[in-house]
Design an enzyme around this catalytic site. Structure first.
Site, PDB file in Angstrom:
ATOM      1  N   ASP A   1      50.483 -89.972  20.320  1.00 17.74           N
ATOM      2  CA  ASP A   1      49.603 -90.396  19.715  1.00 17.74           C
ATOM      3  C   ASP A   1      48.724 -89.163  18.710  1.00 17.74           C
ATOM      4  O   ASP A   1      48.572 -88.111  19.278  1.00 17.74           O
ATOM      5  CB  ASP A   1      48.121 -90.772  20.542  1.00 17.74           C
ATOM      6  CG  ASP A   1      46.784 -91.289  19.866  1.00 17.74           C
ATOM      7  OD1 ASP A   1      46.991 -92.526  19.621  1.00 17.74           O
ATOM      8  OD2 ASP A   1      46.125 -90.244  19.460  1.00 17.74           O
TER       9      ASP A   1
ATOM     10  N   TYR B   1      44.639 -84.658  12.578  1.00 16.90           N
ATOM     11  CA  TYR B   1      44.925 -83.722  13.344  1.00 16.90           C
ATOM     12  C   TYR B   1      45.802 -82.567  12.909  1.00 16.90           C
ATOM     13  O   TYR B   1      46.082 -81.648  13.427  1.00 16.90           O
ATOM     14  CB  TYR B   1      45.366 -84.237  14.635  1.00 16.90           C
ATOM     15  CG  TYR B   1      44.990 -85.361  15.430  1.00 16.90           C
ATOM     16  CD1 TYR B   1      43.656 -85.620  15.104  1.00 16.90           C
ATOM     17  CD2 TYR B   1      45.739 -86.097  16.509  1.00 16.90           C
ATOM     18  CE1 TYR B   1      43.196 -86.523  16.012  1.00 16.90           C
ATOM     19  CE2 TYR B   1      45.084 -87.001  17.003  1.00 16.90           C
ATOM     20  CZ  TYR B   1      43.705 -87.147  16.698  1.00 16.90           C
ATOM     21  OH  TYR B   1      43.140 -88.215  17.679  1.00 16.90           O
TER      22      TYR B   1
ATOM     23  N   LYS C   1      46.786 -92.383  12.471  1.00 18.53           N
ATOM     24  CA  LYS C   1      45.623 -92.871  12.055  1.00 18.53           C
ATOM     25  C   LYS C   1      45.107 -92.578  10.610  1.00 18.53           C
ATOM     26  O   LYS C   1      45.436 -91.259  10.059  1.00 18.53           O
ATOM     27  CB  LYS C   1      44.428 -92.371  12.948  1.00 18.53           C
ATOM     28  CG  LYS C   1      44.974 -92.296  14.474  1.00 18.53           C
ATOM     29  CD  LYS C   1      43.846 -92.134  15.667  1.00 18.53           C
ATOM     30  CE  LYS C   1      44.280 -91.954  16.902  1.00 18.53           C
ATOM     31  NZ  LYS C   1      44.678 -90.663  17.273  1.00 18.53           N
TER      32      LYS C   1
ATOM     33  N   HIS D   1      40.819 -94.684  11.813  1.00 21.94           N
ATOM     34  CA  HIS D   1      40.384 -93.868  12.797  1.00 21.94           C
ATOM     35  C   HIS D   1      38.950 -93.990  13.398  1.00 21.94           C
ATOM     36  O   HIS D   1      38.694 -93.816  14.620  1.00 21.94           O
ATOM     37  CB  HIS D   1      40.532 -92.297  12.251  1.00 21.94           C
ATOM     38  CG  HIS D   1      40.758 -91.159  13.330  1.00 21.94           C
ATOM     39  ND1 HIS D   1      41.522 -90.167  13.206  1.00 21.94           N
ATOM     40  CD2 HIS D   1      40.030 -91.320  14.604  1.00 21.94           C
ATOM     41  CE1 HIS D   1      41.306 -89.517  14.133  1.00 21.94           C
ATOM     42  NE2 HIS D   1      40.658 -89.912  15.127  1.00 21.94           N
TER      43      HIS D   1
END
Ligand SMILES: NC(=O)C1=CN([C@@H]2O[C@H](COP(=O)(O)OP(=O)(O)OC[C@H]3O[C@@H](n4cnc5c(N)ncnc54)[C@H](OP(=O)(O)O)[C@@H]3O)[C@@H](O)[C@H]2O)C=CC1
Ligand SMILES: O=C(O)C(=O)[C@@H](O)[C@H](O)C(=O)CO
Length: 274
Positions: A46, A51, A76, A109
């Site tokens: 994930d 990120y 996302k 997200h």
């Protein structure tokens, strides 16, 4: 190697119920972390545009030699990229970083209800599905009214809603608001970012069943039917977290952990974030 259970989503696809999350995994740590997880047997990763580690995820996957169809990769769409046309464009950027032709699951997200039109964003996610860039699409941090709105206005139901859930934050209204539509719950920060590990009640159960507090919490998530992907950059913990398929909690244990809910939200509130 342990057999990870799968869950059939409302679009008919089968998702490994357990994986690794990589929020806050740095550029230096991302390749060793994902490589270690794949070596241990994790097949579900994930990540997210936000990120900033999709390249490292892609590098570790490529180096693993594991067949694409044995992996489940979620990413996302970033906040601030909520125009309908952004979804396909941003997913193509993510896919290049991940070195993949498609993701298994693409999520909005955050709904960012005060700064964009998440119904239009959801139409963009449907475009990703239709173009084969994502095999399944879903949302994250959607409150019940956000979910109701995208479903009633587009007729397409997300496969999952990824929301904050851990023993001290049951987030029951968001869980119920998802399940009533057949939307599976993915539990983020499943260990409460580590804070729920300190609970004496969980410590007692762990001592009795001969497991660690992290393993007990992860087992609670699995038995509640949540999809779960704890984050760790520590090799021994990546192994420890995967050892959760060889024991069961009793109904009393589950109820005792349920009783720890104290509304302890650790992340932003989706109604006001973004
Ligand atoms: N959609 C969203 O908005 C969000 C999604 N997520 C997703 O959920 C994933 C997991 O949530 P996350 O917020 O990372 O937090 P977690 O609840 O998974 O907790 C991670 C923390 O727990 C520690 N930890 C992990 N395993 C153990 C263990 N066995 N014993 C002791 N400590 C342990 C880690 O330390 P260390 O790494 O040092 O070992 C880290 O500090 C994210 O990585 C991300 O993929 C998370 C937040 C928001
Ligand atoms: O990790 C994520 O996916 C997030 O959205 C987080 O960065 C979130 O913004 C947060 O702060 C969670 O505590």
């Amino acid at each position: 190697m342990a057999q990870v259970p799968t869950i059939t989503l409302n679009d008919g696809r089968s998702i490994p119920q357990f994986g690794i999350g990589v929020w806050q995994v740095s550029t230096d740590d991302i390749v060793p972390t994902v490589s270690k997880a794949l070596e241990v047997g994790y097949r579900h990763i994930d990540t997210a545009q936000g990120y900033q580690n999709e390249e490292g995820v892609g590098e570790a996957i490529a180096a693993s030699g594991i067949a694409r169809d044995e992996l489940w990769v979620t990413t996302k769409l970033a906040n601030g990229k909520h125009e309908r046309s952004d979804a396909v464009a941003e997913l193509k950027t993510s896919l290049a970083k991940l070195r993949l032709d498609y993701v298994d699951l693409y999520l909005i997200h955050w709904p960012t209800p005060n700064s964009g039109d998440y119904v239009e964003t959801w139409r963009g996610m449907q475009d990703c599905l239709e173009q084969g860039l994502a095999k399944s699409i879903g949302v994250s941090n959607f409150q019940p009214d956000h979910l109701d709105k995208i479903i009633s206005e587009t007729g397409t139901t997300p496969a999952v809603n990824q929301i904050e859930v851990h023993p001290t934050f049951a987030n029951q209204a968001a869980v119920d608001g998802s399940l009533k539509h057949g939307v599976r719950v993915e539990a983020w920060s499943p260990l409460g970012l580590g804070s729920d590990l300190k609970s004496p009640e969980i410590g007692e159960i762990a001592a009795r069943v001969g497991k660690t507090p992290a393993q007990v919490i992860l087992r609670w998530h699995l038995q509640k039917g949540y999809i779960v992907f704890p984050k760790s950059v520590t090799p021994a913990r990546i192994e420890e977290n995967f050892q959760v398929f060889d024991f069961e909690l009793t109904a009393d244990d589950l109820a005792a952990i349920d009783a720890l809910d104290e509304g302890n939200r650790t992340g932003p509130n989706p109604d006001t974030f973004g």
